[in-house]
Motif scaffolding. Structure first.
Motif, PDB file in Angstrom:
ATOM      1  N   PHE A 100      29.546   1.717 -12.412  1.00 58.45           N
ATOM      2  CA  PHE A 100      29.071   2.760 -13.320  1.00 58.45           C
ATOM      3  C   PHE A 100      27.569   2.751 -13.610  1.00 58.45           C
ATOM      4  N   ARG A 161      37.524   8.350  -9.399  1.00 58.19           N
ATOM      5  CA  ARG A 161      36.178   7.815  -9.579  1.00 58.19           C
ATOM      6  C   ARG A 161      35.231   8.214  -8.453  1.00 58.19           C
ATOM      7  N   TYR A 164      32.703  10.956  -8.857  1.00 61.00           N
ATOM      8  CA  TYR A 164      31.500  10.658  -9.631  1.00 61.00           C
ATOM      9  C   TYR A 164      30.611   9.619  -8.928  1.00 61.00           C
ATOM     10  N   VAL A 166      31.486   6.763  -7.565  1.00 62.86           N
ATOM     11  CA  VAL A 166      31.899   5.360  -7.709  1.00 62.86           C
ATOM     12  C   VAL A 166      32.812   5.033  -6.529  1.00 62.86           C
TER      13      VAL A 166
END
Length: 196
Positions: A100, A161, A164, A166
């Motif tokens: 993150f 994820r 985004y 990730v």
């Protein structure tokens, strides 16, 4: 002439009353009472914990939630299935650029774009979720209770994820990871509390 003035006065009063009745109210997020639980799974098991809500508010019109915006403190992520150095190591990894990038992106954001009442305490929500400065539209059902100057909203979300950026350990991105694969989806159980 007097009749016209009277009619105009009555119309003005009615419009003012209508505007007052439907004026939007703001319910500020109670960060202490609000909880966001996360859970991520891999081939060999799972990890879970909490993320802290930093700020936000609900927008209420005519007794129903119609919008809202909430900021999440990514620095406040915790792990509940590990202890001591093992938990610290996992949290450090989640905050790193592998996941993150918390140093660069210390907050995430959930903005409610559309909140449609479905009857009872049930709502259909369309929202914009921002993680690592990437914003995607998500849709989910929510239970929103509004009583005695307090709003209690609960929802369960499943987030991919990789949407985004990730990608670490993703079997859909990298080949030959074997039992090192971390599944793309992670789950959030959200309980947000707002007060006047």
């Amino acid at each position: 002439m007097k009749k016209i003035l009277s009619l105009s006065s009555l119309l003005a009063v009615a419009l003012m009353a209508f505007a007052f009745t439907f004026k939007a109210l703001e319910y500020k997020l109670d960060t202490q009472a609000s909880k966001i639980h996360w859970r991520g799974e891999k081939v060999t098991g799972f990890h879970e914990g909490y993320i802290a809500a930093k700020s936000g508010s609900f927008k209420v019109e005519d007794g129903k939630v119609v919008g809202g915006s909430f900021v999440v403190d990514m620095n406040a992520i915790t792990c509940t299935d590990l202890e001591g150095e093992y938990a610290d190591k996992l949290i450090g990894h989640l905050k790193s650029d592998d996941f993150f990038s918390v140093a660069k992106f210390p907050t995430s954001k959930l903005e409610l774009k559309s909140v449609v009442w479905q009857g009872g305490d049930n709502y259909k929500v369309t929202a914009a979720l921002t993680i690592k400065d990437v914003t995607k539209e998500i849709k989910f059902p929510a239970v929103i209770k509004h009583q005695e100057g307090e709003i209690n909203a609960t929802a369960q979300l499943t987030i991919d994820r990789t949407d985004y950026g990730v990608q670490y350990g993703s079997g859909s991105i990298f080949n030959s990871l074997g039992d090192k694969v971390i599944y793309d989806n992670f789950d959030l159980k959200i309980n947000l509390v707002g007060k006047k």
